[in-house]
Design an enzyme around this catalytic site. Structure first.
Site, PDB file in Angstrom:
ATOM      1  N   ASN A  22      28.494  31.189  38.874  1.00  0.00           N
ATOM      2  CA  ASN A  22      27.726  30.052  39.410  1.00  0.00           C
ATOM      3  C   ASN A  22      28.013  29.824  40.888  1.00  0.00           C
ATOM      4  OD1 ASN A  22      27.778  29.504  36.409  1.00  0.00           O
ATOM      5  ND2 ASN A  22      26.562  27.749  37.082  1.00  0.00           N
TER       6      ASN A  22
ATOM      7  N   LYS B 227      16.954  38.221  32.687  1.00  0.00           N
ATOM      8  CA  LYS B 227      17.764  38.913  33.708  1.00  0.00           C
ATOM      9  C   LYS B 227      18.378  40.184  33.112  1.00  0.00           C
ATOM     10  CE  LYS B 227      18.651  37.777  37.391  1.00  0.00           C
ATOM     11  NZ  LYS B 227      17.977  37.968  38.722  1.00  0.00           N
TER      12      LYS B 227
ATOM     13  N   ASP C   2       3.661  37.840  46.123  1.00  0.00           N
ATOM     14  CA  ASP C   2       4.244  37.805  44.787  1.00  0.00           C
ATOM     15  C   ASP C   2       4.789  39.195  44.465  1.00  0.00           C
ATOM     16  OD1 ASP C   2       4.502  37.832  41.932  1.00  0.00           O
ATOM     17  OD2 ASP C   2       3.123  36.126  41.842  1.00  0.00           O
TER      18      ASP C   2
ATOM     19  N   THR D 271      23.309  38.221  37.217  1.00  0.00           N
ATOM     20  CA  THR D 271      24.130  37.048  36.918  1.00  0.00           C
ATOM     21  C   THR D 271      25.132  37.346  35.803  1.00  0.00           C
ATOM     22  OG1 THR D 271      24.005  34.859  35.863  1.00  0.00           O
ATOM     23  CG2 THR D 271      22.142  36.317  35.471  1.00  0.00           C
ATOM     24  N   ASP D 272      26.246  36.625  35.822  1.00  0.00           N
ATOM     25  CA  ASP D 272      27.231  36.774  34.732  1.00  0.00           C
ATOM     26  C   ASP D 272      26.667  36.280  33.398  1.00  0.00           C
ATOM     27  OD1 ASP D 272      27.218  34.021  35.253  1.00  0.00           O
ATOM     28  OD2 ASP D 272      29.395  33.836  35.419  1.00  0.00           O
ATOM     29  N   GLU D 273      25.548  35.529  33.450  1.00  0.00           N
ATOM     30  CA  GLU D 273      25.006  34.959  32.212  1.00  0.00           C
ATOM     31  C   GLU D 273      24.474  36.032  31.264  1.00  0.00           C
ATOM     32  OE1 GLU D 273      22.856  31.267  32.668  1.00  0.00           O
ATOM     33  OE2 GLU D 273      23.844  30.877  34.583  1.00  0.00           O
TER      34      GLU D 273
ATOM     35  N   LEU E 277       6.976  31.611  47.352  1.00  0.00           N
ATOM     36  CA  LEU E 277       7.127  30.163  47.544  1.00  0.00           C
ATOM     37  C   LEU E 277       6.742  29.406  46.269  1.00  0.00           C
ATOM     38  CD1 LEU E 277       5.864  29.728  51.224  1.00  0.00           C
ATOM     39  CD2 LEU E 277       8.215  29.920  50.415  1.00  0.00           C
ATOM     40  N   THR E 278       7.447  29.675  45.203  1.00  0.00           N
ATOM     41  CA  THR E 278       7.280  28.892  43.978  1.00  0.00           C
ATOM     42  C   THR E 278       7.949  27.534  44.215  1.00  0.00           C
ATOM     43  OG1 THR E 278       9.382  29.574  43.022  1.00  0.00           O
ATOM     44  CG2 THR E 278       7.474  31.027  42.619  1.00  0.00           C
TER      45      THR E 278
ATOM     46  N   TYR F 109      16.469  32.605  30.073  1.00  0.00           N
ATOM     47  CA  TYR F 109      16.729  33.046  31.457  1.00  0.00           C
ATOM     48  C   TYR F 109      17.637  34.260  31.464  1.00  0.00           C
ATOM     49  CZ  TYR F 109      19.462  33.244  35.792  1.00  0.00           C
ATOM     50  OH  TYR F 109      20.139  33.684  36.917  1.00  0.00           O
TER      51      TYR F 109
ATOM     52  N   ALA G 296      18.317  36.321  29.093  1.00  0.00           N
ATOM     53  CA  ALA G 296      17.690  37.482  28.447  1.00  0.00           C
ATOM     54  C   ALA G 296      16.740  38.184  29.415  1.00  0.00           C
ATOM     55  CB  ALA G 296      16.948  37.034  27.187  1.00  0.00           C
TER      56      ALA G 296
HETATM   57  P1  NAD Z   1      16.148  30.016  43.571  1.00  0.00           P
HETATM   58  O1  NAD Z   1      15.383  29.544  42.397  1.00  0.00           O
HETATM   59  O2  NAD Z   1      16.751  29.036  44.517  1.00  0.00           O
HETATM   60  O3  NAD Z   1      15.232  31.007  44.452  1.00  0.00           O
HETATM   61  C1  NAD Z   1      14.332  31.920  43.876  1.00  0.00           C
HETATM   62  C2  NAD Z   1      13.361  32.386  44.956  1.00  0.00           C
HETATM   63  O4  NAD Z   1      12.506  33.403  44.392  1.00  0.00           O
HETATM   64  C3  NAD Z   1      12.452  31.280  45.492  1.00  0.00           C
HETATM   65  O5  NAD Z   1      12.369  31.350  46.908  1.00  0.00           O
HETATM   66  C4  NAD Z   1      11.089  31.615  44.863  1.00  0.00           C
HETATM   67  O6  NAD Z   1       9.980  31.182  45.641  1.00  0.00           O
HETATM   68  C5  NAD Z   1      11.159  33.137  44.775  1.00  0.00           C
HETATM   69  N1  NAD Z   1      10.272  33.680  43.739  1.00  0.00           N
HETATM   70  C6  NAD Z   1      10.185  33.289  42.432  1.00  0.00           C
HETATM   71  N2  NAD Z   1       9.242  33.998  41.798  1.00  0.00           N
HETATM   72  C7  NAD Z   1       8.723  34.878  42.716  1.00  0.00           C
HETATM   73  C8  NAD Z   1       7.720  35.889  42.655  1.00  0.00           C
HETATM   74  N3  NAD Z   1       7.037  36.137  41.530  1.00  0.00           N
HETATM   75  N4  NAD Z   1       7.468  36.604  43.783  1.00  0.00           N
HETATM   76  C9  NAD Z   1       8.148  36.357  44.931  1.00  0.00           C
HETATM   77  N5  NAD Z   1       9.084  35.400  45.043  1.00  0.00           N
HETATM   78  C10 NAD Z   1       9.373  34.668  43.951  1.00  0.00           C
HETATM   79  O7  NAD Z   1      17.272  30.989  42.962  1.00  0.00           O
HETATM   80  P2  NAD Z   1      18.747  31.311  43.496  1.00  0.00           P
HETATM   81  O8  NAD Z   1      19.712  30.363  42.879  1.00  0.00           O
HETATM   82  O9  NAD Z   1      18.715  31.495  44.962  1.00  0.00           O
HETATM   83  O10 NAD Z   1      18.973  32.724  42.773  1.00  0.00           O
HETATM   84  C11 NAD Z   1      18.630  33.944  43.447  1.00  0.00           C
HETATM   85  C12 NAD Z   1      19.010  35.111  42.552  1.00  0.00           C
HETATM   86  O11 NAD Z   1      20.422  35.077  42.278  1.00  0.00           O
HETATM   87  C13 NAD Z   1      18.317  35.110  41.184  1.00  0.00           C
HETATM   88  O12 NAD Z   1      17.949  36.432  40.876  1.00  0.00           O
HETATM   89  C14 NAD Z   1      19.382  34.590  40.221  1.00  0.00           C
HETATM   90  O13 NAD Z   1      19.193  35.118  38.934  1.00  0.00           O
HETATM   91  C15 NAD Z   1      20.642  35.129  40.872  1.00  0.00           C
HETATM   92  N6  NAD Z   1      21.895  34.358  40.623  1.00  0.00           N
HETATM   93  C16 NAD Z   1      21.932  33.024  40.867  1.00  0.00           C
HETATM   94  C17 NAD Z   1      23.138  32.315  40.664  1.00  0.00           C
HETATM   95  C18 NAD Z   1      23.248  30.839  40.971  1.00  0.00           C
HETATM   96  O14 NAD Z   1      24.296  30.234  40.683  1.00  0.00           O
HETATM   97  N7  NAD Z   1      22.245  30.204  41.584  1.00  0.00           N
HETATM   98  C19 NAD Z   1      24.272  32.990  40.203  1.00  0.00           C
HETATM   99  C20 NAD Z   1      24.183  34.378  39.964  1.00  0.00           C
HETATM  100  C21 NAD Z   1      22.993  35.045  40.191  1.00  0.00           C
HETATM  101  P1  TYD Z   2      23.331  24.758  35.986  1.00  0.00           P
HETATM  102  O1  TYD Z   2      23.580  24.310  37.384  1.00  0.00           O
HETATM  103  O2  TYD Z   2      21.984  24.549  35.394  1.00  0.00           O
HETATM  104  O3  TYD Z   2      23.754  26.302  35.931  1.00  0.00           O
HETATM  105  P2  TYD Z   2      23.889  27.300  34.646  1.00  0.00           P
HETATM  106  O4  TYD Z   2      23.264  26.691  33.470  1.00  0.00           O
HETATM  107  O5  TYD Z   2      23.140  28.488  35.144  1.00  0.00           O
HETATM  108  O6  TYD Z   2      25.366  27.542  34.483  1.00  0.00           O
HETATM  109  O7  TYD Z   2      24.381  24.056  35.027  1.00  0.00           O
HETATM  110  C1  TYD Z   2      25.787  24.201  35.215  1.00  0.00           C
HETATM  111  C2  TYD Z   2      26.472  23.476  34.083  1.00  0.00           C
HETATM  112  O8  TYD Z   2      26.199  22.067  34.211  1.00  0.00           O
HETATM  113  C3  TYD Z   2      25.962  23.906  32.721  1.00  0.00           C
HETATM  114  O9  TYD Z   2      27.057  23.965  31.804  1.00  0.00           O
HETATM  115  C4  TYD Z   2      25.014  22.785  32.313  1.00  0.00           C
HETATM  116  C5  TYD Z   2      25.589  21.556  33.001  1.00  0.00           C
HETATM  117  N1  TYD Z   2      24.579  20.539  33.407  1.00  0.00           N
HETATM  118  C6  TYD Z   2      24.749  19.209  33.039  1.00  0.00           C
HETATM  119  O10 TYD Z   2      25.731  18.830  32.374  1.00  0.00           O
HETATM  120  N2  TYD Z   2      23.794  18.311  33.442  1.00  0.00           N
HETATM  121  C7  TYD Z   2      22.695  18.669  34.160  1.00  0.00           C
HETATM  122  O11 TYD Z   2      21.839  17.797  34.481  1.00  0.00           O
HETATM  123  C8  TYD Z   2      22.546  20.052  34.546  1.00  0.00           C
HETATM  124  C9  TYD Z   2      21.362  20.499  35.359  1.00  0.00           C
HETATM  125  C10 TYD Z   2      23.520  20.952  34.150  1.00  0.00           C
END
Ligand code: NAD
Ligand code: TYD
Length: 346
Positions: free
Chosen positions: A182, A157, A61, A125-127, A37-38, A153, A155
């Site tokens: 995304n 992952k 954690d 992630t694709d990043e 729960l960060t 981030y 790096a």
């Molecule tokens: P988020 O930030 O919404 O959720 C992260 C969760 O991890 C939170 O519930 C947080 O409390 C928990 N957490 C963080 N540090 C922790 C720790 N030390 N111990 C236990 N729990 C911890 O993230 P999200 O967008 O749901 O992403 C989830 C996963 O998917 C990540 O690994 C991210 O890299 C990956 N991902 C996300 C996207 C995207 O577009 N959001 C795309 C591709 C991959």
């Molecule tokens: P984001 O949702 O942070 O995802 P990621 O960086 O992981 O792709 O951002 C998506 C795109 O939107 C990215 O190119 C950055 C841009 N962006 C803005 O232009 N303004 C903002 O305030 C944020 C958070 C992102």
């Protein structure tokens, strides 16, 4: 099929959507969610499941080796979502990303090897593949693309993916890695671009568009991602990577204008701000492998309907995001945008 599944990070955006998806799809399974729960973890995301006997929440954690070993002794499979996930935060302070994404993942791998866990799915992630040029639209990331992360981030992952690979190779752990583009959908923390822009506009505030707004992201609905993860958990091959995407590339400017249009607002609500440091230009995913091998394909990501229904969810759930925006999120938001002056000429 796995009947006792452990999830890390299930109180965040994708994890909470996955838990709901999994329990609906596999009614006989039990799922344990381990989350610290960060700032981005929110138990409210799963309030409807708190009393479901098939669901257990553990506040812990992933860096706590002893607790992880205890939990692993009663699980068949792990899906590892927990991470620090926001690029802008990683630019302000990289250390929490190394702690959770790198050391936390290694802690889980150690527990998995020690407990002879049957299956370990790493959500990546694709990043990790870095950035593609705008003038080569034919290029997309496949599973053999070079790993060239550009943000702290990405790096962190990429480092965790390499540790998963090594645990498979060295200890024979049954692993798969997913690399998705995304995501968008309900319960996304309003620091990410879609919920940030939608909620700002509902509040009649401007939206901060970075740089020239021409950066491209490949958008997938979180439900499509969840379906792909379940397919990889149950049918993915050990030691393999699976890219996940929905062939839905949008420039940030086009995305912003679509959101403005849905909410009945004009370009005057765009605030052009200084670009993100090291801002990746374009992401695009080739998901041929998962389509061919596992028969998965995206069915819920089509634009504009999927975007309209997502905007609608934020319109209908103001309590959820207003509580977040008025809390600790605020301090981060102020720090980030105070140091990002409006770009010259806009
Ligand atoms: P988020 O930030 O919404 O959720 C992260 C969760 O991890 C939170 O519930 C947080 O409390 C928990 N957490 C963080 N540090 C922790 C720790 N030390 N111990 C236990 N729990 C911890 O993230 P999200 O967008 O749901 O992403 C989830 C996963 O998917 C990540 O690994 C991210 O890299 C990956 N991902 C996300 C996207 C995207 O577009 N959001 C795309 C591709 C991959
Ligand atoms: P984001 O949702 O942070 O995802 P990621 O960086 O992981 O792709 O951002 C998506 C795109 O939107 C990215 O190119 C950055 C841009 N962006 C803005 O232009 N303004 C903002 O305030 C944020 C958070 C992102």
């Amino acid at each position: 099929m796995f009947s006792r599944v452990l999830i890390t990070g299930g109180s965040g955006f994708i994890g909470s959507n996955f838990i709901r998806h999994f329990l609906a799809a596999r009614p006989d399974a039990h799922l344990t969610n381990v989350d610290a729960l960060t700032y981005s973890g929110n138990r409210e995301n799963l309030r409807d499941l708190e009393h479901d006997p098939r669901y257990t929440f553990i506040h812990a954690d992933i860096c706590d080796a002893e607790r992880m070993r205890d939990l692993f002794s009663t699980a068949d499979a792990l899906i590892h979502f927990a991470a620090e996930s926001h690029v802008d935060r990683s630019i302000l302070d990289t250390r929490p990303f190394i702690r959770t994404n790198v050391l936390g993942t290694q802690t889980l791998l150690d527990a998995a090897v020690a407990c002879k866990l049957k299956r370990f799915v790493q959500i990546s992630t694709d990043e990790v593949y870095g950035s593609l040029p705008l003038d080569r639209p034919e290029l997309r990331f496949n599973e053999d693309s070079a790993i060239k992360p550009n943000s702290p981030y990405a790096a962190s992952k990429a480092a965790s993916d390499m540790l998963v690979r090594a645990a498979h190779h060295t200890f024979g752990l049954n692993t798969s890695i997913t690399r998705c583009s995304n995501n968008f959908g309900p319960y996304q923390f309003p620091e990410k671009v879609i919920p940030l822009f939608v909620t700002n506009l509902i509040e009649n505030k401007k939206v901060p568009l970075y740089g020239d707004g021409l950066n491209v992201r490949d958008w997938i609905h979180v439900e499509d991602h969840c379906e792909a993860i379940l397919a990889v958990l149950e049918r993915g091959r050990s030691g393999e990577v699976y890219n996940i995407g929905a062939d839905n590339e949008q420039s940030n400017l086009d995305l912003t204008r679509s959101i403005l249009h849905i909410l009945g607002k004009g370009d005057e609500f765009i605030r052009h701000v200084e670009d993100r440091l090291g801002h990746d230009r374009r992401y695009a995913i080739d998901s041929t492998k998962i389509r061919r091998e596992l028969g998965w394909s995206a069915s819920r990501s089509a634009w504009p309907d999927a975007l309209i229904s997502t905007v609608d969810w934020y319109i209908k759930n103001p309590d959820w995001w207003q509580r977040i925006k008025s809390g600790t999120y605020r301090e981060f938001h102020d720090k980030l945008y105070a140091s990002r002056p409006s770009a010259v000429g806009h």
